[in-house]
Design a protein around this motif. Sequence first.
Motif, PDB file in Angstrom:
ATOM      1  N   GLU A 286      -2.735  -5.391  -4.329  1.00 18.97           N
ATOM      2  CA  GLU A 286      -2.582  -4.359  -3.304  1.00 18.97           C
ATOM      3  C   GLU A 286      -2.198  -3.005  -3.898  1.00 18.97           C
TER       4      GLU A 286
ATOM      5  N   VAL B  14      -5.266 -10.115   1.869  1.00 21.45           N
ATOM      6  CA  VAL B  14      -5.214 -10.108   0.410  1.00 21.45           C
ATOM      7  C   VAL B  14      -5.556 -11.494  -0.144  1.00 21.45           C
TER       8      VAL B  14
ATOM      9  N   THR C 149       0.812  -1.224   0.000  1.00 22.03           N
ATOM     10  CA  THR C 149       0.000   0.000   0.000  1.00 22.03           C
ATOM     11  C   THR C 149       0.843   1.271   0.000  1.00 22.03           C
TER      12      THR C 149
ATOM     13  N   LEU D 296     -13.336  -6.780   5.102  1.00 27.52           N
ATOM     14  CA  LEU D 296     -12.549  -5.568   5.362  1.00 27.52           C
ATOM     15  C   LEU D 296     -12.800  -5.041   6.771  1.00 27.52           C
TER      16      LEU D 296
ATOM     17  N   LEU E 178      -9.350 -11.900   0.144  1.00 22.60           N
ATOM     18  CA  LEU E 178     -10.059 -11.057  -0.822  1.00 22.60           C
ATOM     19  C   LEU E 178      -9.893 -11.579  -2.248  1.00 22.60           C
TER      20      LEU E 178
ATOM     21  N   HIS F 110      -0.797  -7.527   5.522  1.00 23.18           N
ATOM     22  CA  HIS F 110      -2.023  -7.804   4.784  1.00 23.18           C
ATOM     23  C   HIS F 110      -1.989  -9.112   4.002  1.00 23.18           C
TER      24      HIS F 110
ATOM     25  N   TYR G 130     -10.592  -0.707  -1.521  1.00 24.97           N
ATOM     26  CA  TYR G 130     -10.737  -2.124  -1.853  1.00 24.97           C
ATOM     27  C   TYR G 130     -12.118  -2.487  -2.431  1.00 24.97           C
TER      28      TYR G 130
ATOM     29  N   ARG H  59      -9.150   1.045   3.095  1.00 28.65           N
ATOM     30  CA  ARG H  59     -10.459   0.425   3.410  1.00 28.65           C
ATOM     31  C   ARG H  59     -11.535   0.850   2.409  1.00 28.65           C
TER      32      ARG H  59
ATOM     33  N   LYS I 239     -11.998  -1.670  -6.047  1.00 28.81           N
ATOM     34  CA  LYS I 239     -11.186  -2.645  -6.777  1.00 28.81           C
ATOM     35  C   LYS I 239     -11.964  -3.936  -7.000  1.00 28.81           C
TER      36      LYS I 239
END
Length: 373
Positions: A96, A134, A44, A164, A137, A130, A78, A75, A81
């Motif tokens: 990411e 990740v 990030t 999240l 997700l 993360h 995402y 937050r 995305k």
Amino acid sequence: MRKLLLSLGFMLAIGAINAQEAYKFTDVIDLETTPVISQGATGTCWSFSTSSFLESEIIRLTGNKIDLSEMYTVRNTYPKKAENFVMRQGKAQFSEGGLAHDVINSVKNYGLVPQEAYNGLLENSTFHNHAELVAVLEAMVKTYAENPAGELSKNWSKAVNAVLDVYLGANKTSFTYQGKEYTPASFLKMTKIVPEDYVTITSFTHAPFYSSFILNIPDNWSNGSMYNVTLDEMIHTIDNALENGFTVELDCDVSERTFSSKHGVAVVPADYENNKKALEGIYPELKITQTYRQNEFENFTTTDDHLMHITGTVKDQNGTKYYKVKNSWGTDPNRTTHNGYVYFSEAYMRLKAISVMVHKDALPNNVSKKINL
């Protein structure tokens, strides 16, 4: 004997001339910013660097030093995305990574929040990691994109948001900061940041100069537009900004052996055999032209790997200019030097800077006129 001594003295003198001269840096422009922090085990950098950039903007605009929440932006990004990936049936980037305009888009839509109100850390954790988030997700959005049931659940986006919430925390709608109640929107207003005031500048010959276009790089998942100018004008934009008190957000390539956080320098030696030695001392650098830059980009030798924050300039003992670039990999002296900053030579900046973001008032007059701003 005397001839032998003279001969030895001459050889030593020649050796000294050819020897590597260690860097000695002096600050030239040193604009105010917040301390270097670490993005931890996350990808990030786009949020950390652009948040740092906005923190310097807040200092410039208000005089206030505010530690912004990087994870509040992550937050809120995402879900965008995830929607992009699922609605494109998995034919899109989901990772990411991101770019500076993703932060600006989040600020515009969701406001700003200070770090103390939203840190995005799991309970009892002090370090961002993360990896599991990740992985979860990615598995979710790939499943939704494949649509195994033949009918996409209406609740898929709620499931993403629930994950999240678990890993980063529920979104903030209000909070207290320095004794005052804020919403993310009212906090943004207090900082005097106006998202529409920020522009991205790049320089590539495959698109017309002085127009905006979507640069096709993997992390531009949101299809953000950039203004295209000549390479000299992009460098002039950076210089003009710094000379007038504006810091600069940077998207760049740090995959080269001649970029070293540990040594704190990024250079482009004229002779590749000096690549390793040039991390510790001064060697002649390659002259970077618009054509060479373009070729390296189209060969995928130059890629967008990392976002950082330019906060000033330094010079070496020869008077050569370097850009003072704030990184987000922490300040561990075993891993970095210059307290977490890396000094980019102009050659490295000309070759490896993918794009820069500045306040529109930081643009040189001639550049501003050419792109109609």
